[in-house]
Design a protein around this motif. Structure first.
Motif, short mmCIF file in Angstrom:
data_model
loop_
_atom_site.label_atom_id
_atom_site.label_comp_id
_atom_site.label_asym_id
_atom_site.label_seq_id
_atom_site.Cartn_x
_atom_site.Cartn_y
_atom_site.Cartn_z
N LEU A 45 0.83 -1.21 0.00
CA LEU A 45 0.00 0.00 0.00
C LEU A 45 0.86 1.26 0.00
O LEU A 45 0.64 2.20 -0.77
N ALA B 197 2.52 1.79 -3.28
CA ALA B 197 1.66 2.00 -4.44
C ALA B 197 1.19 3.44 -4.55
O ALA B 197 0.63 3.84 -5.56
N ALA C 285 4.93 0.61 -7.24
CA ALA C 285 4.66 -0.79 -6.95
C ALA C 285 3.16 -1.02 -7.05
O ALA C 285 2.38 -0.18 -6.68
N ALA C 286 2.79 -2.14 -7.56
CA ALA C 286 1.36 -2.45 -7.66
C ALA C 286 1.09 -3.74 -6.91
O ALA C 286 1.85 -4.69 -7.02
N ILE C 287 0.01 -3.76 -6.17
CA ILE C 287 -0.38 -5.02 -5.53
C ILE C 287 -1.22 -5.79 -6.52
O ILE C 287 -2.25 -5.31 -6.97
N PRO C 288 -0.81 -6.96 -6.87
CA PRO C 288 -1.56 -7.71 -7.88
C PRO C 288 -2.90 -8.17 -7.32
O PRO C 288 -3.12 -8.17 -6.11
N GLY C 289 -3.78 -8.57 -8.20
CA GLY C 289 -5.02 -9.19 -7.80
C GLY C 289 -6.11 -8.19 -7.46
O GLY C 289 -6.01 -7.00 -7.72
N GLN C 290 -7.15 -8.73 -6.86
CA GLN C 290 -8.35 -7.95 -6.57
C GLN C 290 -8.51 -7.75 -5.07
O GLN C 290 -8.00 -8.54 -4.29
N PRO C 291 -9.30 -6.76 -4.68
CA PRO C 291 -9.69 -6.68 -3.28
C PRO C 291 -10.43 -7.96 -2.90
O PRO C 291 -11.04 -8.60 -3.76
N ARG D 207 -2.69 -12.47 -2.71
CA ARG D 207 -2.07 -11.36 -3.43
C ARG D 207 -0.64 -11.10 -2.97
O ARG D 207 0.00 -10.18 -3.46
N GLU E 58 4.01 -3.99 -12.17
CA GLU E 58 3.42 -4.22 -13.51
C GLU E 58 1.92 -4.33 -13.38
O GLU E 58 1.40 -4.60 -12.31
N ALA E 59 1.26 -4.16 -14.47
CA ALA E 59 -0.17 -4.42 -14.49
C ALA E 59 -0.34 -5.92 -14.55
O ALA E 59 0.18 -6.57 -15.44
N MET E 60 -1.10 -6.42 -13.64
CA MET E 60 -1.20 -7.88 -13.56
C MET E 60 -2.40 -8.39 -14.33
O MET E 60 -3.39 -7.69 -14.50
#
Lengths: 293, 336, 359
Positions: free
Chosen positions: B257, B260, B271-277, B292, B332-334
């Motif tokens: 978080l 990001a 930084a991006a956290i992959p996946g969904q909430p 995630r 990256e965009a996951m």
């Protein structure tokens, strides 16, 4: 500390459950309505197709007989089986109600959608025209058409459809005004879709959900109006059986042979309720499917 | 901001709030515990579904039906407070709340002054004249110019920032010991937000009231809170002083978080956290962040979240023991 | 901005190969009540856009920042002609979009696509994901009906969506997924310019980063030009090399993002930068952000920011400051800040993270 969440029972469903024999099985209200309608329609078609009841047949030896095993609703002054006639009339009345509503709805939706989308002077003119139609008392308007086309079904079709259009147009227009500024409509515009495509593919499903509930009410209302007109002698002509006509015919015998008016009347009420119940069951899933709510 | 750390005047232990859904019962808040000291500013940070708003509403007795509190105890000044009526009685004198959308929270058909006076007369029993004077003083205190004239204004006649100030006035009118703020500045312009945040801090300093500030914006928490709790899927995954948690986050979610969030003057990839909430109705066993988490391992499925969240400052047993390497988070965009 | 002494179509940006050139666009909304009409009064004038000019270079990423009432969304919608301006020109690849009609307009619109802010309302809930993405390609004849499905899969994988989602409806998707669908749908029209109108503002923070990375990757892979409208300065700094700052319908400053944010040359830009949270240990509110003022934007004589400005001098309220070109393509509409030295300006910029020029 925990407490149970108690789901409040739906009073309508409770009634349906009681009617279904008080058993714990889940008869949903819409299914009950659909069931009743299905039975009535099938019975009516059978009666017509197999010639069990013929409109013209009279039996003067058995006039004004009270309800019995042979004649569930008794017989009328011409000895005809009232129950048979009631069933026979079902498809006619239902057909009239549904067809006039569908006609009015189709035209009303198109008109409302178009003027709602474009707005401007066209919008004002068309809606004022709708207001003019609405300003006329319904019966007067329909009677005008019947005068032109003579008694019978043509006048009913045209009159009912034209008088039905304004409300649908208003509902559709109001829904369109609401949908018009939604971002997915704007997106459709920037994506370069034609106006017709936007109205037809993107806006219309949303207009449907706004109008379908009224459409149900309109079906029932139209059946009642057809019956009223036939009661007045302006609609369906004898000897064709029709609920309103049957009720009218029995009017003079209300104190003696009460079954001629009353029992078909009650049957009529039950069928109208069934239409409502079935329709509600249709409206929610329909809007959920088309709108993804 | 110095808060005299005596003992906490409000203690929440193991709060759990459940919502019935078509697929079963969902715990929007799961075993949440916190302590509030006088004058403290606590931030609750999380994304959608984290349970931060629900926690606040539970404290205020405003959990929307059909959800309800299904566990936990609340103690004020050492005395236990039962959920329900007793807890709702805390509203006003002890606990007050401001919401995100002032437009929805202020009655549109009554003037601002009328609403203020209503609160004052209900909770403090002032006379009409005294309430009017106090209302003017409150509006003045929250920075609304020409307060006397504004009494007669209706909410729609005021700008967003002014409406938020009115909400603050309503909230502090009863001199609460604890202010609950549910994203009060999220819908405001950034320059307005800054003024409102400054106002809130001033009010806190002046009245000594404590505050729980719910937001999704880590940067805001950095500015105005002393302590922070990070929520994910209804659990508290990390807690601590703001400077510690934001500069050296331990829990993998917090690390994601914090990294990001784009910062001014700090170039470099985000930084991006992959996946969904998380899907609250279908949480996996063990740690809800595991799907995630780039450092996830099989043992994550066996983590006892309730115990971790209740007893530890960082709910990831592996992060605590330093088993989570310092490797930079993936960028990256996951694919979803 | 119409620089004094230059033609209206000039813009300070160095790249003369402009994909999009906006010149002198003005849009005024007039709210007239019934009383106004009867009394033949003018009504309330709201100036949404006032003589706005901007250049977007081909293949570049330009940020448009501002708060509410700045006109940035109105400008974005004017470019795609959802809003018709009162005057000005919007020249896209040599063609003035404002003069097109009918089929030519539809064809031009295809080349400029807009991603909206709210992923929950920008997708038609009645359409499936696959249907929504395929539609633009089919309508514009970019793909045949039988190959539509393949194209949809291609686009979905480009935006990072699993093919399994193609039969779902928007209600089944999360915010981030819906926004990806919106992007795929826009790409299906094979645009050359993508306008993102607060496209990530409504998403969770962790998803924002995903979608931003996606936008950055797509613009470089597909050689798209990007106009990124946002109120989040840090985000704009990350993905836009050029920025234009808007206030009350005017562009007040313009230039390379790094330079503008490190040494702003307009008081509003400075205030905006200082108001951003999370910039150091300074307590909020001590940054000299001006008091919020509750006035409606209307035509003002002087600088629109004057009433909130700490640097205000006499001439600020008398006349609208002209566009001042500052070299390196920078331009500003402030009379005070450009006269200060870089050090003086940076001293006013509150930042506890060290020397702003570093990094």
């Amino acid at each position: 500390m925990t407490s149970q969440t108690v789901a409040l029972p739906d009073p309508r469903q409770a009634l349906v459950n009681r009617l279904a024999g008080g058993r714990r099985q889940r008869v949903s209200a819409p299914r009950l309505g659909a069931g009743i309608l299905a039975v009535v329609i099938v019975a009516s078609l059978t009666v017509r197709v197999c010639g069990i009841v013929t409109p013209g047949a009279v039996d003067l030896t058995h006039t004004l007989e009270p309800p019995s095993i042979h004649h569930l609703f008794g017989t009328d002054d011409l000895g005809r089986d009232v129950f048979g006639r009631t069933i026979y009339a079902a498809t006619l009345d239902l057909w009239l109600g549904v067809s006039t509503t569908v006609g009015a709805m189709a035209l009303g939706l198109v008109i409302g959608a178009l003027v709602g989308y474009r707005g401007g002077v066209l919008d004002s003119c068309v809606m004022r025209l709708m207001d003019i139609i609405l300003a006329f008392p319904f019966i007067v308007f329909v009677m005008a058409f019947i005068t032109i086309y003579g008694p019978g079904l043509t006048g009913i079709y045209i009159g009912f459809i034209i008088t039905g259009i304004p409300v649908f147009a208003r509902l559709a227009r109001a829904a369109m005004l609401g949908v018009r500024e939604q971002e997915f409509i704007l997106a459709a515009e920037t994506l370069g879709f034609s106006r017709g495509r936007i109205i037809w593919r993107h806006a219309l499903p949303h207009l449907l959900s706004a109008t379908v509930v009224y459409a149900l009410a309109n079906i029932v209302l139209n059946i009642i109006y057809v019956a009223a007109l036939s009661y007045l002698g302006l609609g369906v002509q004898p000897p064709t059986p029709e609920w309103g006509a049957t009720i009218a015919e029995g009017q003079q015998y209300l104190l003696t042979a009460w079954w001629i008016s009353t029992l078909p009347g009650l049957f009529f009420v039950v069928v109208c309720i069934a239409i409502y119940l079935a329709g509600e069951g249709l409206a929610d899933p329909l809007s959920r499917r088309t709108l993804g709510q | 901001m110095s808060a005299v750390r005596v003992s906490p005047f409000l203690t929440l232990s193991d709060l759990s709030v459940a919502f019935p859904t078509a697929t079963g019962r969902v715990l929007a808040a799961n075993c949440i515990s916190l302590e509030i000291y006088p004058g403290q500013a606590l931030g609750l940070v999380g994304e959608s579904g984290s349970g931060k708003s629900v926690t606040l509403r539970a404290l205020c007795g405003l959990v929307p039906a059909p959800g309800q509190v299904v566990g936990g105890t609340l103690a004020v000044d050492g005395r236990n407070v039962a959920w329900g009526r007793e807890q709702r009685a805390l509203r006003g004198r002890t606990i007050s709340m401001v919401f995100q959308d002032a437009t929805a929270s202020l009655t549109p058909v009554r003037s601002v002054g009328a609403q203020l006076r209503e609160v004052l007369r209900e909770t403090t029993g002032l006379s009409r004249a005294a309430a009017r004077t106090e209302a003017i003083a409150l509006l003045d205190r929250v920075g609304i110019s020409s307060a006397r004239k504004r009494l007669a204004a209706y909410p729609h006649e005021l700008s967003g920032g002014m409406r938020q100030r009115v909400m603050l006035a309503l909230a502090i009118a009863t001199r609460p010991r604890l202010l609950l703020a549910d994203e009060p500045t999220t819908s405001l312009d950034v320059t307005t937000q800054e003024r409102i945040l400054a106002l809130i801090k001033d009010l806190q300093a002046e009245t000594g009231m404590a505050m729980i500030f719910v937001t999704h914006d880590v940067a805001v928490v950095e500015d105005i809170c002393d302590d922070v709790m990070v929520l994910y899927a209804g659990y508290v995954v990390e807690r601590g002083k703001v400077s510690d948690v934001t500069k050296q986050p331990r829990h993998p979610y917090t690390r994601g978080l914090v990294s990001a969030v784009p910062r001014l003057y700090t170039p470099g990839p985000l930084a991006a956290i992959p996946g969904q909430p998380p899907d609250m109705a279908a949480l996996p066993p063990g740690c809800p962040f595991a799907p995630r988490c780039q450092w996830a391992r099989p043992e994550c499925l066996a983590v006892n979240m309730r115990r971790e969240a209740a007893t530890q400052d960082c709910a990831c047993p592996f992060a605590r023991t330093g088993a989570v390497p310092e490797a930079p988070l993936a960028v990256e965009a996951m694919t979803e | 901005m119409s620089p004094a002494g230059h033609t209206a179509t000039d813009s300070p940006s160095p790249n003369s190969d402009a994909m999009l050139r906006i010149s002198g666009v003005t849009k005024v909304y007039t709210k007239r009540t019934l009383f106004d009409r009867v009394g033949r009064r003018g009504g309330v004038r709201i100036v949404a856009l006032d003589d706005v000019s901007l250049s977007v270079p081909r293949g570049g990423a330009v940020g448009l920042v501002g708060e509410s009432g700045s006109g940035k969304t109105t400008l974005a919608r004017t470019i795609v002609r959802l809003v018709e301006p009162d005057s000005g020109a919007v020249v896209f690849d040599g063609v003035d979009l404002l003069s097109l009609k009918g089929a030519a307009l539809a064809a031009a619109r295809r080349r400029v696509q807009l991603i909206y802010q709210d992923p929950y309302s920008s997708l038609n809930p009645a359409l499936t994901v696959g249907g929504a993405i395929a539609e633009p390609a089919l309508v514009h004849g970019l793909v045949e009906a039988r190959s539509a499905r393949g194209r949809v899969h291609e686009l979905m994988s480009q935006v990072g969506l699993s093919e399994k989602l193609e039969d779902r409806r928007p209600r089944d998707l999360s915010g981030g997924q819906r926004q990806r669908v919106a992007i795929a749908r826009a790409l299906a029209a094979e645009p050359e310019l993508l306008i993102a109108d607060e496209a990530v503002s409504a998403l969770d923070v962790s998803i924002q980063a995903q979608v931003l990375a996606l936008l950055a990757r797509l613009t470089s892979e597909l050689h798209l030009t990007l106009l990124f409208v946002s109120h989040q300065l840090a985000t704009v700094e990350h993905i836009c090399e050029w920025v234009a700052v808007m206030y009350r319908g005017r562009i007040v400053e313009e230039g390379p993002t790094r330079e503008v944010f490190r040494t702003p040359r307009h008081a509003y830009t400075l205030a905006l930068l200082n108001a951003h949270p999370g910039r150091g240990s300074q307590p909020a509110g001590r940054r000299g952000a001006p008091a919020a003022v509750d006035t409606q934007p209307g035509g003002t004589q002087g600088c629109p920011f004057a009433d909130r400005c700490d640097f205000r001098v006499g001439e600020c309220t008398e006349t609208m400051p002209p566009v001042m070109l500052l070299g390196e393509g920078r331009a500003t509409r402030c009379v005070v800040l450009p006269k200060l030295s870089a050090r003086e300006v940076q001293a006013r910029l509150v930042w506890d993270g060290g020397d702003v020029l570093r990094g």
